[in-house]
Design an enzyme around this catalytic site. Structure first.
Site, short mmCIF file in Angstrom:
data_model
loop_
_atom_site.label_atom_id
_atom_site.label_comp_id
_atom_site.label_asym_id
_atom_site.label_seq_id
_atom_site.Cartn_x
_atom_site.Cartn_y
_atom_site.Cartn_z
CB CYS A 2 68.88 52.35 -18.12
SG CYS A 2 69.42 51.35 -16.71
NE ARG A 27 63.68 56.79 -18.00
CZ ARG A 27 62.73 55.48 -18.67
NH1 ARG A 27 61.57 56.07 -19.14
NH2 ARG A 27 62.58 53.86 -19.02
CD1 TRP A 73 68.03 53.38 -9.97
CD2 TRP A 73 68.28 51.41 -10.85
NE1 TRP A 73 67.84 52.94 -9.43
CE2 TRP A 73 67.51 51.62 -9.62
CE3 TRP A 73 68.53 49.45 -11.04
CZ2 TRP A 73 67.07 50.62 -8.63
CZ3 TRP A 73 67.48 49.15 -10.04
CH2 TRP A 73 67.03 49.97 -8.49
CG ASN A 99 67.09 52.32 -21.27
OD1 ASN A 99 68.60 52.51 -20.71
ND2 ASN A 99 66.61 52.54 -21.15
N GLY A 100 68.16 47.89 -19.50
CA GLY A 100 67.04 46.02 -19.47
C GLY A 100 68.97 44.92 -18.87
CD GLU A 481 49.80 55.96 -2.19
OE1 GLU A 481 50.64 54.67 -1.97
OE2 GLU A 481 50.49 56.50 -2.50
CE LYS A 485 54.27 57.35 -2.87
NZ LYS A 485 53.36 57.09 -2.94
CD GLU A 488 58.15 56.69 -2.80
OE1 GLU A 488 58.67 55.81 -3.38
OE2 GLU A 488 56.48 56.73 -2.85
CG HIS A 504 46.00 39.84 15.77
ND1 HIS A 504 45.85 38.55 16.77
CD2 HIS A 504 44.83 40.17 15.58
CE1 HIS A 504 43.72 39.25 16.95
NE2 HIS A 504 43.61 40.10 15.63
CE LYS A 602 56.79 58.61 -11.36
NZ LYS A 602 55.69 58.72 -9.88
O1 M6R Z 1 54.48 52.93 -12.48
P1 M6R Z 1 53.70 52.08 -11.78
O2 M6R Z 1 52.68 52.83 -11.06
O3 M6R Z 1 53.30 50.37 -12.19
O4 M6R Z 1 55.01 52.24 -10.88
C1 M6R Z 1 54.79 50.72 -9.66
C2 M6R Z 1 55.46 51.52 -7.94
O5 M6R Z 1 56.99 51.62 -8.33
C3 M6R Z 1 55.57 52.42 -7.76
O6 M6R Z 1 53.90 52.83 -7.31
C4 M6R Z 1 56.30 52.98 -6.98
O7 M6R Z 1 55.87 52.06 -5.48
C5 M6R Z 1 55.93 54.80 -6.10
N1 M6R Z 1 57.69 54.69 -6.39
C6 M6R Z 1 55.53 54.55 -5.30
O8 M6R Z 1 55.38 56.58 -4.93
#
Ligand code: M6R
Length: 607
Positions: A2, A27, A73, A99-100, A481, A485, A488, A504, A602
């Site tokens: 949010c 965000r 959100w 927010n929260g 990583e 990517k 997501e 395994h 984000k």
């Molecule tokens: O802002 P941060 O680096 O703490 O965020 C951590 C994760 O939420 C963030 O890296 C998330 O996994 C991304 N969407 C990855 O691309």
């Protein structure tokens, strides 16, 4: 997640609020709304969907110089217009954005219902507006009504409240960031610095427990108890201004290609070539801490955790002391044992990740020292730690993290060198690493000149049922990583494993034509990784191989993508680039929303 934006001043608030919302879009959100105060009435406009949808239901003009706005959100209650903020009190005299999460909202809601108040939404936030309304009705001032309401709620909040009968905004923070931008005869409220930069560089960060009264000409901060607190006006970093998309098709594309410059920015002035060491002034690490620390613990979530895993290995290689990475969302719940002499590093792009913040608080509560490895200057984690290193990626707006990853790795490399040189590492080794690290941005540029057959890799990935990512040593977190990517962005199930683990279990997934992405730079583990490649090929898998230029291993891939040669300890800075591009181009090919993948945000500001 949010986002809040508020305005009180001398200009028409509507375009300012809409632009604020637009700049908070990155965000992640699913509905949005504004409330406008024209001096006599309050008008609210809300819609499910994007800010562009909201624009369709907004008046062309509005004679209002005060207003609050929100991107929601969903947490409590579905994505509906009723659940969208702002929320009004039963009598329409209070309008609030939040927010929260309010943990005890159920009993509070029941109490309101017992008083005959009809709630309009399923949200936890709406109860706050009614509670303030009741306080006002009983004769409390706006400040006391908010304060009295806050005394009865449990949870996290960043709130901005507007009143029908008062010419001010009230803001309060507990766990969800709020920043107030100071203009001339106008003030702005935002949940992050990004939307403020086009208006002012002068900002006041609220701390947990703070409440602020914001008028056109003043910001007065007070504690929960009403004690006034000195207003500390700070200056925002310039780099936050360079955050527009320009000619790039997506933020992710722009941010991938910004990595060489971002990395330069991260390492410049932080290495001492003569002494072969890193110099991270902001860490304020005493020599005794460097020399005596028994171990290092790193914490982060998602991409930040994978960068931390690389940092962990570099620390062990350079400093020869144990280092362990913890997933921050698990950490606090496991009652961790804290060694007060150890070094704790909290890694985060946004600096607002709730899980990482909880972990930091747990460590600090038990007497540990935490250093931030953070991108957003002045963010909650940066301020909570009070010491650490900014990774200086510049604004990262695509939900999928790219340039923050390479800069986290860059900053952790410099930290490892500093720690290593205070202990075991020789000056010569340090000098060689610095020379190679300084080359890394050029090598990234060289790779971007010829990225290799990414589209052939996308041919294999785009219709895959699932994708397996393999790597060993430093390449294992890179594989994770890459898998994150693609998952997501393209919504394709992806698994990442250290290559040796493949037999395994994960191997059961392989069928004729299954794509397997293998990260195999020319390090001491390459031959072992080759075994895994053969095992996958024997089961009909198609190998997408990331390898170093000129290496004969290229022949093993069905699609082979070459990266420039670099020191074996620095390979993650390059091997991740084709993985980012593969995920990006697969998502584009599949017509996905690259910068705003479904369900994701984000800044993940709730636990
Ligand atoms: O802002 P941060 O680096 O703490 O965020 C951590 C994760 O939420 C963030 O890296 C998330 O996994 C991304 N969407 C990855 O691309």
């Amino acid at each position: 997640m949010c986002g809040i934006f508020g305005y009180i001043g001398h200009q028409s608030s509507l375009p300012i609020l809409v632009e604020g919302l637009r700049r908070l879009e990155y965000r992640g959100y699913d509905s949005t709304g504004v409330g406008l105060h024209d001096g006599e009435t309050i008008n609210v406009h809300k819609t499910v969907g994007k800010v562009n949808n909201l624009k369709q239901v907004l008046p062309k003009e509005a004679n209002a110089t005060m207003g609050i706005a929100h991107t929601r959100w969903a947490t409590h209650g579905g994505v509906t217009q009723e659940n969208t903020h702002p929320h009004a009190s039963y009598d329409g005299k209070v309008l609030l954005v939040h927010n929260g999460i309010i943990e005890n909202y159920r009993p509070l809601r029941a109490k309101l219902i017992s008083k005959g108040i009809e709630l309009q939404s399923e949200t936890d936030s709406e109860v706050l507006a009614h509670m303030i309304g009741l306080e006002l009705e009983n004769g409390a001032s706006p400040q006391d009504s908010v304060r009295n309401m806050l005394k009865r709620v449990r949870g996290t909040w960043g709130i901005c409240v507007m009143f029908l009968d008062h010419d001010l905004l009230l803001c309060a923070r507990n766990g969800s960031p709020l920043i107030i931008g100071q203009g001339d005869g106008e003030m702005f409220v935002s949940s992050d610095p990004h939307p403020l930069t086009s208006h002012t560089q002068r900002v006041v960060y609220l701390e947990d427990g703070d409440m602020a009264t914001v008028t056109r000409t003043s910001i007065k901060v007070a504690s929960k108890q009403g004690r006034s607190i000195q207003t500390n006006v700070q200056t925002l970093e310039d780099s936050w201004a360079e955050s527009e998309l320009g000619d790039a098709p997506h933020y992710m594309f722009k941010e991938i290609y910004e990595q060489p410059d971002a990395l330069r920015h991260c390492i410049t002035g932080r290495v001492d070539r003569e002494m072969g060491t890193g110099r991270l002034g902001g860490m304020r690490l005493a020599h005794s801490t460097l020399v005596q620390a028994p171990h290092v613990r790193l914490l982060g979530c998602g991409t930040a955790a994978f960068a931390a895993e690389i940092g962990q290995m570099l620390i062990e290689k350079m400093a020869r002391i144990p280092a362990v990475t913890h997933i921050a969302s698990e950490y606090r719940n496991n009652d961790p044992i804290i060694n007060t002499k150890a070094i704790y590093l909290a890694v985060s792009q946004s600096g607002e990740t709730a899980d990482t913040i909880s972990a930091i608080k747990e460590i600090k509560l038990k007497g540990g020292q935490v250093f931030g490895v953070v991108n957003v200057v002045g963010s909650t984690i940066a301020r909570l730690c009070g010491q650490g290193v900014y990774i200086h990626s510049g604004p990262e707006q695509s939900v999928a993290s790219t340039k923050a990853f390479t800069n986290m790795v860059g900053a952790l490399t410099v930290f490892s060198m500093q720690l290593g040189r205070s202990r075991n590492m020789s000056k010569e080794q340090g000098r060689e690493l610095i020379q190679q690290l300084q080359q890394a941005p050029h090598l990234m540029e060289a790779y971007f000149e010829d990225v290799g057959p990414i589209d052939e890799a996308v041919d294999l990935l785009a219709n895959a049922k699932s994708v397996l990512y393999l790597g060993r040593g430093l390449s294992a977190p890179v594989a994770k990583e890459g898998a994150l990517k693609l998952m997501e962005l393209a919504y394709i199930p992806c698994l990442a494993y250290p290559a040796g683990e493949m037999k395994h279990g994960p191997m059961a997934l392989l069928e004729e034509g299954s794509p397997v992405v293998v990260v195999a730079p020319s390090d001491h583990l390459k031959e072992k990784t080759l075994l895994a490649i053969h095992e996958c090929k024997a089961r009909g898998a198609k190998i997408i191989l990331i390898h170093e230029k000129g290496d004969a291993i290229a022949e093993e891939g069905d699609v082979s993508i070459a990266i420039p040669k670099i020191h074996p300890w620095l390979t993650p800075l390059l091997t991740v680039l084709p993985l980012q591009l593969m995920a990006y181009r697969t998502a584009v090919r599949l017509g996905k929303d690259v910068d705003r993948p479904r369900n994701l945000a984000k800044s993940v500001t709730v636990e």
